[in-house]
Design a protein around this motif. Structure first.
Motif, PDB file in Angstrom:
ATOM      1  N   SER A 124       0.790  -1.229   0.000  1.00 52.58           N
ATOM      2  CA  SER A 124       0.000   0.000   0.000  1.00 52.58           C
ATOM      3  C   SER A 124       0.822   1.279   0.000  1.00 52.58           C
ATOM      4  O   SER A 124       0.649   2.121   0.870  1.00 52.58           O
ATOM      5  CB  SER A 124      -0.978   0.005   1.173  1.00 52.58           C
ATOM      6  OG  SER A 124      -1.973   0.976   0.951  1.00 52.58           O
ATOM      7  N   ALA A 125       1.663   1.439  -1.010  1.00 50.59           N
ATOM      8  CA  ALA A 125       2.336   2.727  -1.148  1.00 50.59           C
ATOM      9  C   ALA A 125       1.300   3.827  -1.329  1.00 50.59           C
ATOM     10  O   ALA A 125       1.530   4.969  -0.933  1.00 50.59           O
ATOM     11  CB  ALA A 125       3.305   2.698  -2.330  1.00 50.59           C
ATOM     12  N   GLY A 126       0.159   3.491  -1.879  1.00 48.27           N
ATOM     13  CA  GLY A 126      -0.907   4.489  -2.050  1.00 48.27           C
ATOM     14  C   GLY A 126      -1.300   5.115  -0.728  1.00 48.27           C
ATOM     15  O   GLY A 126      -1.438   6.335  -0.619  1.00 48.27           O
ATOM     16  N   LEU A 127      -1.467   4.294   0.289  1.00 48.51           N
ATOM     17  CA  LEU A 127      -1.880   4.820   1.592  1.00 48.51           C
ATOM     18  C   LEU A 127      -0.687   5.240   2.454  1.00 48.51           C
ATOM     19  O   LEU A 127      -0.806   6.141   3.270  1.00 48.51           O
ATOM     20  CB  LEU A 127      -2.732   3.781   2.332  1.00 48.51           C
ATOM     21  CG  LEU A 127      -4.123   3.572   1.710  1.00 48.51           C
ATOM     22  CD1 LEU A 127      -4.752   2.262   2.165  1.00 48.51           C
ATOM     23  CD2 LEU A 127      -5.049   4.744   2.047  1.00 48.51           C
ATOM     24  N   VAL A 185       2.609  -6.080  -7.947  1.00 49.86           N
ATOM     25  CA  VAL A 185       1.685  -7.138  -7.582  1.00 49.86           C
ATOM     26  C   VAL A 185       1.297  -6.909  -6.124  1.00 49.86           C
ATOM     27  O   VAL A 185       2.150  -6.592  -5.302  1.00 49.86           O
ATOM     28  CB  VAL A 185       2.375  -8.506  -7.756  1.00 49.86           C
ATOM     29  CG1 VAL A 185       1.481  -9.620  -7.282  1.00 49.86           C
ATOM     30  CG2 VAL A 185       2.754  -8.706  -9.219  1.00 49.86           C
ATOM     31  N   GLU A 186       0.007  -7.056  -5.824  1.00 51.60           N
ATOM     32  CA  GLU A 186      -0.435  -6.780  -4.450  1.00 51.60           C
ATOM     33  C   GLU A 186      -1.390  -7.830  -3.928  1.00 51.60           C
ATOM     34  O   GLU A 186      -2.331  -8.216  -4.624  1.00 51.60           O
ATOM     35  CB  GLU A 186      -1.107  -5.402  -4.372  1.00 51.60           C
ATOM     36  CG  GLU A 186      -1.469  -4.968  -2.960  1.00 51.60           C
ATOM     37  CD  GLU A 186      -2.893  -5.297  -2.525  1.00 51.60           C
ATOM     38  OE1 GLU A 186      -3.100  -5.652  -1.347  1.00 51.60           O
ATOM     39  OE2 GLU A 186      -3.792  -5.229  -3.381  1.00 51.60           O
ATOM     40  N   ALA A 187      -1.140  -8.322  -2.753  1.00 48.88           N
ATOM     41  CA  ALA A 187      -2.086  -9.153  -2.024  1.00 48.88           C
ATOM     42  C   ALA A 187      -1.774  -8.971  -0.541  1.00 48.88           C
ATOM     43  O   ALA A 187      -1.392  -9.908   0.155  1.00 48.88           O
ATOM     44  CB  ALA A 187      -2.000 -10.616  -2.422  1.00 48.88           C
ATOM     45  N   ALA A 188      -1.882  -7.712  -0.093  1.00 49.76           N
ATOM     46  CA  ALA A 188      -1.582  -7.360   1.299  1.00 49.76           C
ATOM     47  C   ALA A 188      -0.179  -7.858   1.657  1.00 49.76           C
ATOM     48  O   ALA A 188       0.753  -7.659   0.878  1.00 49.76           O
ATOM     49  CB  ALA A 188      -2.664  -7.899   2.232  1.00 49.76           C
ATOM     50  N   CYS A 189      -0.034  -8.543   2.783  1.00 46.04           N
ATOM     51  CA  CYS A 189       1.290  -8.947   3.271  1.00 46.04           C
ATOM     52  C   CYS A 189       1.877 -10.085   2.428  1.00 46.04           C
ATOM     53  O   CYS A 189       3.043 -10.451   2.609  1.00 46.04           O
ATOM     54  CB  CYS A 189       1.203  -9.360   4.722  1.00 46.04           C
ATOM     55  SG  CYS A 189       0.081  -8.312   5.654  1.00 46.04           S
ATOM     56  N   ALA A 190       1.085 -10.658   1.523  1.00 44.00           N
ATOM     57  CA  ALA A 190       1.595 -11.706   0.630  1.00 44.00           C
ATOM     58  C   ALA A 190       2.068 -11.122  -0.695  1.00 44.00           C
ATOM     59  O   ALA A 190       2.391 -11.873  -1.627  1.00 44.00           O
ATOM     60  CB  ALA A 190       0.519 -12.765   0.381  1.00 44.00           C
ATOM     61  N   SER A 191       2.139  -9.820  -0.793  1.00 41.25           N
ATOM     62  CA  SER A 191       2.517  -9.184  -2.064  1.00 41.25           C
ATOM     63  C   SER A 191       3.879  -9.667  -2.558  1.00 41.25           C
ATOM     64  O   SER A 191       4.071  -9.903  -3.752  1.00 41.25           O
ATOM     65  CB  SER A 191       2.534  -7.661  -1.896  1.00 41.25           C
ATOM     66  OG  SER A 191       1.265  -7.183  -1.500  1.00 41.25           O
ATOM     67  N   GLY A 192       4.830  -9.813  -1.640  1.00 40.77           N
ATOM     68  CA  GLY A 192       6.163 -10.266  -2.036  1.00 40.77           C
ATOM     69  C   GLY A 192       6.142 -11.677  -2.606  1.00 40.77           C
ATOM     70  O   GLY A 192       6.767 -11.958  -3.636  1.00 40.77           O
ATOM     71  N   ALA A 215      -4.143   1.848   7.238  1.00 42.91           N
ATOM     72  CA  ALA A 215      -3.638   1.271   5.980  1.00 42.91           C
ATOM     73  C   ALA A 215      -3.552  -0.250   6.104  1.00 42.91           C
ATOM     74  O   ALA A 215      -3.960  -0.980   5.200  1.00 42.91           O
ATOM     75  CB  ALA A 215      -2.276   1.859   5.631  1.00 42.91           C
ATOM     76  N   ILE A 216      -3.031  -0.724   7.219  1.00 36.56           N
ATOM     77  CA  ILE A 216      -2.911  -2.167   7.423  1.00 36.56           C
ATOM     78  C   ILE A 216      -4.299  -2.820   7.435  1.00 36.56           C
ATOM     79  O   ILE A 216      -4.498  -3.915   6.894  1.00 36.56           O
ATOM     80  CB  ILE A 216      -2.147  -2.466   8.732  1.00 36.56           C
ATOM     81  CG1 ILE A 216      -0.723  -1.900   8.636  1.00 36.56           C
ATOM     82  CG2 ILE A 216      -2.119  -3.964   9.024  1.00 36.56           C
ATOM     83  CD1 ILE A 216       0.011  -1.886   9.964  1.00 36.56           C
ATOM     84  N   HIS A 266       6.683 -19.382   3.261  1.00 40.85           N
ATOM     85  CA  HIS A 266       5.229 -19.341   3.475  1.00 40.85           C
ATOM     86  C   HIS A 266       4.854 -17.902   3.783  1.00 40.85           C
ATOM     87  O   HIS A 266       5.231 -17.355   4.807  1.00 40.85           O
ATOM     88  CB  HIS A 266       4.883 -20.259   4.659  1.00 40.85           C
ATOM     89  CG  HIS A 266       3.507 -20.023   5.223  1.00 40.85           C
ATOM     90  ND1 HIS A 266       3.298 -19.435   6.459  1.00 40.85           N
ATOM     91  CD2 HIS A 266       2.284 -20.292   4.715  1.00 40.85           C
ATOM     92  CE1 HIS A 266       1.989 -19.362   6.692  1.00 40.85           C
ATOM     93  NE2 HIS A 266       1.361 -19.864   5.659  1.00 40.85           N
ATOM     94  N   ASN A 267       4.100 -17.294   2.878  1.00 38.92           N
ATOM     95  CA  ASN A 267       3.804 -15.867   2.955  1.00 38.92           C
ATOM     96  C   ASN A 267       2.294 -15.704   2.868  1.00 38.92           C
ATOM     97  O   ASN A 267       1.670 -16.222   1.944  1.00 38.92           O
ATOM     98  CB  ASN A 267       4.502 -15.198   1.753  1.00 38.92           C
ATOM     99  CG  ASN A 267       4.464 -13.691   1.732  1.00 38.92           C
ATOM    100  OD1 ASN A 267       4.578 -13.095   0.668  1.00 38.92           O
ATOM    101  ND2 ASN A 267       4.330 -13.036   2.864  1.00 38.92           N
ATOM    102  N   ILE A 268       1.693 -15.034   3.851  1.00 37.15           N
ATOM    103  CA  ILE A 268       0.246 -14.885   3.737  1.00 37.15           C
ATOM    104  C   ILE A 268      -0.183 -13.430   3.737  1.00 37.15           C
ATOM    105  O   ILE A 268       0.532 -12.540   4.194  1.00 37.15           O
ATOM    106  CB  ILE A 268      -0.535 -15.705   4.791  1.00 37.15           C
ATOM    107  CG1 ILE A 268      -0.533 -15.025   6.126  1.00 37.15           C
ATOM    108  CG2 ILE A 268      -0.070 -17.138   4.881  1.00 37.15           C
ATOM    109  CD1 ILE A 268      -1.582 -15.624   7.030  1.00 37.15           C
ATOM    110  N   GLY A 269      -1.374 -13.192   3.205  1.00 36.30           N
ATOM    111  CA  GLY A 269      -1.953 -11.852   3.152  1.00 36.30           C
ATOM    112  C   GLY A 269      -3.133 -11.767   4.094  1.00 36.30           C
ATOM    113  O   GLY A 269      -3.925 -12.701   4.181  1.00 36.30           O
ATOM    114  N   GLY A 270      -3.224 -10.660   4.809  1.00 35.31           N
ATOM    115  CA  GLY A 270      -4.338 -10.442   5.730  1.00 35.31           C
ATOM    116  C   GLY A 270      -4.337 -11.485   6.828  1.00 35.31           C
ATOM    117  O   GLY A 270      -3.296 -11.818   7.378  1.00 35.31           O
ATOM    118  N   THR A 271      -5.522 -12.009   7.137  1.00 32.27           N
ATOM    119  CA  THR A 271      -5.592 -13.098   8.110  1.00 32.27           C
ATOM    120  C   THR A 271      -5.622 -14.440   7.396  1.00 32.27           C
ATOM    121  O   THR A 271      -6.022 -15.449   7.969  1.00 32.27           O
ATOM    122  CB  THR A 271      -6.849 -12.985   8.997  1.00 32.27           C
ATOM    123  OG1 THR A 271      -7.995 -12.830   8.136  1.00 32.27           O
ATOM    124  CG2 THR A 271      -6.752 -11.806   9.937  1.00 32.27           C
ATOM    125  N   GLY A 272      -5.190 -14.450   6.128  1.00 34.10           N
ATOM    126  CA  GLY A 272      -5.130 -15.716   5.412  1.00 34.10           C
ATOM    127  C   GLY A 272      -5.989 -15.736   4.163  1.00 34.10           C
ATOM    128  O   GLY A 272      -6.266 -16.797   3.619  1.00 34.10           O
TER     129      GLY A 272
END
Lengths: 383, 383
Positions: A53-56, A81-88, A124-125, A367-373
């Protein structure tokens, strides 16, 4: 489908990097990976950047163009590419596909987040959760994971001490990682008596607000030895989605997206959990370290707490977890985390991890996840 | 590398869709494409969604998970791709790579933007420019494109009337497009006397603020005839980056990213501009329609204005431009535009474009750019 190898990796120091801008941070990571691979910028054919979220955080979308420009890499294709904390993790997977498809040979997959330039990063988070059903109601990430922790304690008898041990082991590992945000040990007592954030999660159960960037260089496996004597191969790149909001899940003590992504990854690599020598898991909160070792298949459901308590996850244990220090102690610049995990696994498989080296590591997992999964990405690497 | 085909397309009505939410809008587009392809949701193996800034427009990042969940498509991998207004084009290219690589067979590539739920969308749109050098100084997109227009007029004698003709032709085409936001004709006089926004650009030179979504279904070319009698083939998928900020460019009358992406696309497809039967260009402002026909190679540099003035770009002209009505009149929900362009080309190549049909169209092109040209995506399709 072409096989893919990693020939270069890099990670900036993670931390509160007040004196480094977003664009300088990602450029530093990119140059580090280029140098590590022994290539030149002009060899790169495409770029994928994970960023939540560079936007926020810094009022900047279109970072793909900004970075290609600032790093002097135009006109190569550059994609965020973006999927919250799984973006990387997803940027890595996109880079893998770009090489696997034959569209590009040498690709950089990077991740970056600048979280400290905004007064309060919490809203933002929170956009990683379901805005209508969760964020708008005032839910924050510690509170969501606290609910998952409470239920896990209720269902499986997981203890407060077991949660704390996730952080204790992470900090022990991070004390050997010069790139970590918090390279110092903490005791069980310190975790147990740290400030309450969202019961039962205390301050030292929570990953920090971090700035940082990381990068890896990918190429077709058959070309890898032209660049390095220590290529690392991507044996599996898997991704899955799950229900974004907690209230809609059949079970909040398990992350279905992790289960699905892990199953696909093991199938793709033709390996089982017993083959993995180390794993970098997404422990944004201590409970998530416990869920991860269960959902990835390293222990039975409900046994995750015990795995940490009994030291099974230490660097010299049966399944070393987060030799880097994990999200808790290495730091968690959201979009950079998935790439930093891959960098750690590569250092481990090359035998370059110094004091935190897992002896004889041949197979590693991230193992990388976005949001709460809502999203999970799982990668398997081999020497 | 596997060849890729489009077997289904869909676009929602574009407009100020006050009564439709972000999640419902993209689901409607997805279901439309699934129905058009004659498949079921369960056939989909992965999803790519182009979206510029749900974070700033509706306080929601992690839309990939949200959409997979809301559409009942979990646990398939779902990935958001962002490059400002080129997000849709990059989502398409990511989907193409996912199929070309062999990772997935049936993939949905979609785009969506909900721009009307925020009081003032201008600051969000400005994040597509360079935050430090442009947005922070108060620059807006009409003013950036106005500078490009002024310089083009100075260098090449492009006239105010020629700019207006881009809008006149777009609206003429949109009047035959039931999905367009503004399906009505406008006269040269109306454009020339509309409210001044940023001299020389007037209101009717500017694409509107829009809500909308679009989707396409991709599969390996060799499987396409199992699903449809009218497959459309992706002959080229190219992307390039350029300098993000205007002040740093060698020439603001040309978009280098377009030039590079077009060159690669023509090479990939082994075609020349003369082979293209219609093109959907990224005319977010009238000047950009003129730049596009020049930078894509349809006319010499400086001749773009004349091409519109003399009717060369009309549906029955030498190179029909934007039979859909373009960004100006079909509407411009940022992340959806690149996918809507692809949908239009597919309808044209299938001969399903009704009153706006380009007779005998066999080869079509889409041109999608981000910001003022920091990113460009060019695709070529054939019957």
């Amino acid at each position: 489908m072409r096989d893919v190898a990693v020939i270069g990796v890099s990670q900036t120091k993670f931390g509160e990097l007040w004196d480094v801008s977003f664009r300088d941070m990602i450029t530093e990571a990119g140059l580090g990976a280029i140098e590590d691979a022994g290539i030149e910028g002009a060899d790169l054919e495409a770029m994928y950047v994970g960023n939540m979220s560079a936007g926020l955080f810094i009022k900047q979308e279109h970072i793909s163009s900004l970075i290609a420009d600032h790093a002097g890499l135009t006109p190569i294709p550059s994609t965020r590419v973006e999927a919250a904390c799984a973006s990387g993790g997803l940027a890595l997977r996109s880079g893998v596909m770009a090489v696997a498809s034959g569209y590009h040979d040498i690709v950089i997959a990077a991740g970056v987040e600048k979280m400290t330039d905004v007064v309060d990063p919490t809203p933002a988070i929170a956009t990683a959760s379901d805005q209508e059903w969760e964020a708008q109601q005032g839910v924050t990430f510690p509170s969501l994971y606290a609910m998952m922790a409470r239920r896990h304690m209720y269902e499986y008898g997981t203890t407060r001490e077991q949660l704390a041990m996730v952080s204790v082991i992470n900090h022990e590992n991070a004390s050997k990682n010069p790139r970590a945000q918090f390279p110092m040990k903490v005791t069980l007592e310190q975790v147990m008596s740290s400030t309450m954030v969202a019961d039962p999660l205390r301050l030292l159960d929570c990953s920090p607000i971090s700035d940082g960037a990381a990068a890896v260089i990918l190429c077709p496996a058959e070309m890898a030895r032209e660049y390095t004597d220590t290529p690392v191969y991507v044996k599996a790149s898997a991704q899955a989605s799950g229900t974004i909001a907690l209230h809609d899940r059949r079970d909040i003590t398990r992350i279905d997206a992790t289960v699905h992504a892990a199953r696909r990854a093991f199938k793709m690599a033709d390996l089982t959990p017993g083959d993995i020598d180390l794993v970098e898991v997404h422990d944004c909160f201590s409970i998530n370290g416990i869920l991860a070792v269960e959902d990835l298949g390293f222990v039975e459901k409900g046994e995750g707490g015990r795995a940490f308590e009994e030291g099974m996850t230490r660097i010299d244990g049966d399944i070393p977890v987060n030799p880097s220090g994990g999200l808790k102690a290495r730091g968690h610049p959201l979009g950079a985390t998935g790439i930093a995990q891959a960098a750690e696994v590569v250092w481990q498989l090359r035998g370059e991890a110094g004091e935190r080296q897992v002896e004889g590591a041949e197979v590693g997992m991230t193992h990388n996840i976005g949001g709460t999964g809502g999203t999970a990405a799982v990668h398997i690497f081999t020497r």
